[in-house]
Design a protein around this motif. Structure first.
Motif, PDB file in Angstrom:
ATOM      1  N   GLN B   6       0.852  -1.177   0.000  1.00 45.09           N
ATOM      2  CA  GLN B   6       0.000   0.000   0.000  1.00 45.09           C
ATOM      3  C   GLN B   6       0.888   1.227   0.000  1.00 45.09           C
ATOM      4  OE1 GLN B   6      -3.066  -1.245   3.347  1.00 45.09           O
ATOM      5  NE2 GLN B   6      -3.544   0.782   2.544  1.00 45.09           N
ATOM      6  N   TRP B   7       0.470   2.236  -0.729  1.00 46.15           N
ATOM      7  CA  TRP B   7       1.175   3.508  -0.650  1.00 46.15           C
ATOM      8  C   TRP B   7       0.243   4.654  -1.002  1.00 46.15           C
ATOM      9  CZ3 TRP B   7       2.043  -0.017  -4.478  1.00 46.15           C
ATOM     10  CH2 TRP B   7       1.846   0.396  -5.792  1.00 46.15           C
ATOM     11  N   PRO B   8       0.549   5.843  -0.447  1.00 41.86           N
ATOM     12  CA  PRO B   8       1.656   6.101   0.472  1.00 41.86           C
ATOM     13  C   PRO B   8       1.355   5.606   1.882  1.00 41.86           C
ATOM     14  CG  PRO B   8       0.339   8.066   0.213  1.00 41.86           C
ATOM     15  CD  PRO B   8      -0.256   7.037  -0.727  1.00 41.86           C
ATOM     16  N   ALA B   9       2.336   5.623   2.743  1.00 46.17           N
ATOM     17  CA  ALA B   9       2.136   5.224   4.134  1.00 46.17           C
ATOM     18  C   ALA B   9       1.401   6.303   4.912  1.00 46.17           C
ATOM     19  CB  ALA B   9       3.475   4.910   4.795  1.00 46.17           C
ATOM     20  N   THR B  10       1.703   7.534   4.637  1.00 48.60           N
ATOM     21  CA  THR B  10       1.025   8.660   5.270  1.00 48.60           C
ATOM     22  C   THR B  10       0.728   9.710   4.208  1.00 48.60           C
ATOM     23  OG1 THR B  10       3.090   9.749   5.840  1.00 48.60           O
ATOM     24  CG2 THR B  10       2.152   8.299   7.488  1.00 48.60           C
ATOM     25  N   LEU B  11      -0.340  10.447   4.454  1.00 48.78           N
ATOM     26  CA  LEU B  11      -0.750  11.462   3.493  1.00 48.78           C
ATOM     27  C   LEU B  11      -1.500  12.560   4.228  1.00 48.78           C
ATOM     28  CD1 LEU B  11      -0.810  12.108   0.440  1.00 48.78           C
ATOM     29  CD2 LEU B  11      -2.986  10.883   0.317  1.00 48.78           C
ATOM     30  N   ARG B 108      -2.134   6.263   6.532  1.00 50.96           N
ATOM     31  CA  ARG B 108      -2.699   7.222   7.475  1.00 50.96           C
ATOM     32  C   ARG B 108      -3.031   8.495   6.709  1.00 50.96           C
ATOM     33  NH1 ARG B 108      -4.918   6.581  11.995  1.00 50.96           N
ATOM     34  NH2 ARG B 108      -3.190   5.252  12.666  1.00 50.96           N
ATOM     35  N   LEU B 109      -4.319   8.812   6.612  1.00 52.11           N
ATOM     36  CA  LEU B 109      -4.775   9.987   5.871  1.00 52.11           C
ATOM     37  C   LEU B 109      -5.268  11.049   6.844  1.00 52.11           C
ATOM     38  CD1 LEU B 109      -5.548  11.432   3.218  1.00 52.11           C
ATOM     39  CD2 LEU B 109      -7.752  10.227   3.333  1.00 52.11           C
TER      40      LEU B 109
END
Lengths: 114, 112
Positions: B6-11, B108-109
């Motif tokens: 999965q990507w991105p890891a954080t956004l 993580r959004l």
């Protein structure tokens, strides 16, 4: 409708103590049952699964779970908890249907005291 | 062996901006694919699932959409993000039948 209940939102145990996390399900037929663990900021890792047969199933990291049809329960146990077991634990049931959708409980947060 | 990415890891995105989260699976063919959202302190909510290319089932009507342009690719999108879209998004796959689902590491959004 199928549902999964984890009655304990948060459990705290001391390192080395035994652990039991409760899971109850509501399902019209014999379910497929799973326990997952989630460390902070991570995805879910499968601990163990029950499909049929022996009602006591062994999983990874020293965990086991027992399926009790009479109580509609699938409780997770570990005889001696390690500090690294601190995480959130989710019980899940497979929803009938071709896509095998999982129904998750709301989770139990485990804190381990030194 | 099979892996899921999965990507991105954080956004971090502003309200009203578009979104595209990607998930790919390697080492298997024709998997069932799933998108979940996990709000803080909550369980997992199934958003979409797919049993094949171009086949998407929506579980919860909302501001998001999903697509499966290739067998092992699953994309979560939005045209205009809302504050309520904040959360932890997880992709999962399974071979189907009675096999368990396997999860990616999540995204993580945060919506500002």
């Amino acid at each position: 409708a199928q549902s999964v209940t984890q009655p304990d939102i948060h459990i705290t145990v001391s390192e080395g103590a035994s652990l039991e996390l409760r899971c109850n399900y509501s399902y019209g037929a014999t379910p497929y049952l799973f326990w997952y663990v989630q460390s902070p900021g991570q995805g879910l890792q499968l601990l163990l699964k029950y499909f049929s047969g022996d009602t006591l199933v062994q999983g990874i990291k020293g965990f086991e779970a027992e399926f009790k049809r009479s109580q509609s329960s699938f409780n997770l146990r570990k005889p001696s908890v390690h500090w690294s077991d601190a995480a959130e634990y989710f019980c899940a049931v497979v929803l009938s249907g071709s896509a095998r959708q999982l129904t998750f409980g709301s989770g139990t947060q485990l804190t381990v005291l030194p | 062996s099979q892996t899921i990415h999965q990507w991105p890891a954080t956004l971090v995105q502003p309200v009203g901006s578009p979104l595209s989260l990607e998930c790919t699976v390697e080492g298997t063919s024709n998997p069932n694919l799933y998108w979940y959202r996990q709000a803080a302190g909550r369980g997992l909510q199934l958003l979409f699932y797919s049993v094949g290319i171009g086949q998407i089932s929506s579980e919860v009507p909302q501001n998001l959409s999903a697509s499966r342009p290739q067998d092992r690719q699953f994309i979560l999108s939005s045209k205009k993000l809302l504050l309520s879209d904040s959360g932890f998004y997880l992709c999962a796959w399974t071979r189907g039948g009675n096999q368990p689902q396997h999860f990616g590491d999540g995204t993580r959004l945060s919506i500002l």
